[in-house]
Design an enzyme around this catalytic site. Structure first.
Site, PDB file in Angstrom:
ATOM      1  N   ASN A 196       0.880  -1.171   0.000  1.00  0.00           N
ATOM      2  CA  ASN A 196       0.000   0.000   0.000  1.00  0.00           C
ATOM      3  C   ASN A 196       0.914   1.217   0.000  1.00  0.00           C
ATOM      4  O   ASN A 196       1.555   1.517   0.999  1.00  0.00           O
ATOM      5  CB  ASN A 196      -0.897  -0.019   1.253  1.00  0.00           C
ATOM      6  N   LYS A 222       0.127   4.307  -0.216  1.00  0.00           N
ATOM      7  CA  LYS A 222      -0.451   5.516   0.410  1.00  0.00           C
ATOM      8  C   LYS A 222      -0.200   6.717  -0.512  1.00  0.00           C
ATOM      9  O   LYS A 222      -0.241   6.554  -1.721  1.00  0.00           O
ATOM     10  CB  LYS A 222       0.118   5.709   1.816  1.00  0.00           C
ATOM     11  N   HIS A 264      -9.168   2.080   5.041  1.00  0.00           N
ATOM     12  CA  HIS A 264      -7.871   2.156   5.725  1.00  0.00           C
ATOM     13  C   HIS A 264      -7.996   3.116   6.913  1.00  0.00           C
ATOM     14  O   HIS A 264      -8.707   4.121   6.829  1.00  0.00           O
ATOM     15  CB  HIS A 264      -6.781   2.622   4.758  1.00  0.00           C
ATOM     16  N   GLU A 268      -6.193   5.362   7.965  1.00  0.00           N
ATOM     17  CA  GLU A 268      -5.864   6.767   7.671  1.00  0.00           C
ATOM     18  C   GLU A 268      -7.060   7.472   7.045  1.00  0.00           C
ATOM     19  O   GLU A 268      -7.310   8.653   7.314  1.00  0.00           O
ATOM     20  CB  GLU A 268      -4.628   6.822   6.762  1.00  0.00           C
ATOM     21  N   GLU A 288      -5.303  -4.290  10.813  1.00  0.00           N
ATOM     22  CA  GLU A 288      -4.166  -3.376  10.984  1.00  0.00           C
ATOM     23  C   GLU A 288      -4.356  -2.535  12.246  1.00  0.00           C
ATOM     24  O   GLU A 288      -5.055  -1.510  12.208  1.00  0.00           O
ATOM     25  CB  GLU A 288      -4.071  -2.427   9.785  1.00  0.00           C
ATOM     26  N   GLY A 303       3.194   2.264  10.651  1.00  0.00           N
ATOM     27  CA  GLY A 303       4.217   3.290  10.437  1.00  0.00           C
ATOM     28  C   GLY A 303       4.997   3.644  11.684  1.00  0.00           C
ATOM     29  O   GLY A 303       5.718   4.636  11.715  1.00  0.00           O
ATOM     30  N   SER A 308       3.716  -2.243  10.274  1.00  0.00           N
ATOM     31  CA  SER A 308       5.166  -2.423  10.410  1.00  0.00           C
ATOM     32  C   SER A 308       5.635  -3.825  10.009  1.00  0.00           C
ATOM     33  O   SER A 308       6.515  -4.399  10.647  1.00  0.00           O
ATOM     34  CB  SER A 308       5.620  -2.080  11.838  1.00  0.00           C
TER      35      SER A 308
HETATM   36  P1  13P Z   1       3.399   0.252   7.535  1.00  0.00           P
HETATM   37  O1  13P Z   1       3.774  -1.092   6.939  1.00  0.00           O
HETATM   38  O2  13P Z   1       4.207   1.381   7.000  1.00  0.00           O
HETATM   39  O3  13P Z   1       3.338   0.191   9.032  1.00  0.00           O
HETATM   40  O4  13P Z   1       1.898   0.559   7.045  1.00  0.00           O
HETATM   41  C1  13P Z   1       0.930  -0.405   7.204  1.00  0.00           C
HETATM   42  C2  13P Z   1      -0.294  -0.003   6.462  1.00  0.00           C
HETATM   43  O5  13P Z   1      -0.951   0.933   6.840  1.00  0.00           O
HETATM   44  C3  13P Z   1      -0.642  -0.756   5.255  1.00  0.00           C
HETATM   45  O6  13P Z   1      -1.918  -0.431   4.826  1.00  0.00           O
END
Ligand code: 13P
Length: 252
Positions: A9, A11, A96, A98, A168, A174, A214
């Site tokens: 992903n 983003k 997601h 976010e 997640e 992140g 992560s």
């Molecule tokens: P990270 O792997 O950067 O922690 O992000 C996970 C994520 O949000 C995947 O959708």
């Protein structure tokens, strides 16, 4: 048997120029993944979809990170499912954390998107997961159960097996602070149990449930060895071709 699934992903990362470089270097990976019965792909910003798809073709899955649930209309800045279909995209991340946090995306809205994608023969990757506050207050299961129940409202048993779920935990995204493999397994098993209650064991056993937060080349194997973890949704480590490649090779 559920096939393993490894999805990146991006983003809000990568210009078209950068995306093309990645696609050229990664396009051969799909063949290698398939040879080991692993599905692999990347979900990318709207603007990167056409150029990336053109290079990667059907080697890797190329998916969107969001969509609107209506076919068309006066919704400035939005992208519809027919628009994605028209450029050969059939996978889309929904809900997601976010988007839930910064764009007011509710589970009810996610449900409309999931229903619309399924109606169009596409694959939703439905994200769920709790905040640190909820985790520390022991509220994880109640919170995630509600996200699943709302997200799957009015989804038929036949369609339910076509949805991919990504667990997640927000506190692991992140942050470099990944959930332990035991937590990932416990939550993926819990989600499967909810699906079994809704649709029966046969359907629940077909649904692919991913862990995200992560995930790196050095820990991906631990997660995927768990019975109920069918793959990973990877942010940061999917941005550089080298680490994206290592996510796969470390699984083999
Ligand atoms: P990270 O792997 O950067 O922690 O992000 C996970 C994520 O949000 C995947 O959708």
């Amino acid at each position: 048997m559920r096939r393993k699934l490894l999805l990146g992903n991006w983003k809000m990362n990568k210009t078209v120029t950068e995306a093309k470089v990645f696609a050229e270097e990664a396009k051969h990976l799909g063949k290698e993944a398939r040879a080991h019965k692993i599905d692999m792909g990347v979900c990318v910003p709207y603007i990167d979809l056409v150029p990336v798809k053109k290079i990667i073709k059907n080697s890797l899955i190329v998916g969107a990170e969001n969509c609107h649930y209506l076919e068309k209309g006066a919704y400035t800045g939005e992208v519809s499912i027919p628009m994605l279909k028209d450029i050969g995209i059939s996978w889309c991340i929904i809900g997601h954390s976010e988007r839930r946090e910064y764009d007011n995306e509710t589970s009810e809205k996610c449900n409309l998107k999931i229903l619309a994608l399924l109606k169009n023969g596409m694959t939703p990757v439905y994200c769920c997961g709790e905040s640190l506050e909820t985790y520390e207050a022991n509220g994880t299961k109640k919170f995630v159960e509600e996200q699943i129940l709302k997200g799957f409202a009015n989804v038929s048993a036949e369609d339910a097996s076509k949805v991919v779920i990504a667990y997640e935990p927000i506190w692991a995204i992140g942050t470099g602070k990944s959930a332990s493999k035991e937590i990932a397994e416990d939550m993926c098993a819990f989600i499967r149990k909810i699906l079994a209650k809704l649709y029966g064991r046969r359907v629940a056993n077909k649904v692919r449930i991913l862990y995200g937060g992560s995930v790196k080349p050095n820990n991906i194997r631990d997660y995927l060895l768990q019975d109920n973890v069918d793959g990973a949704l990877v942010g940061g480590a999917s941005l550089e071709v080298e680490s994206y490649k290592e996510l796969l090779t470390n699984l083999l």
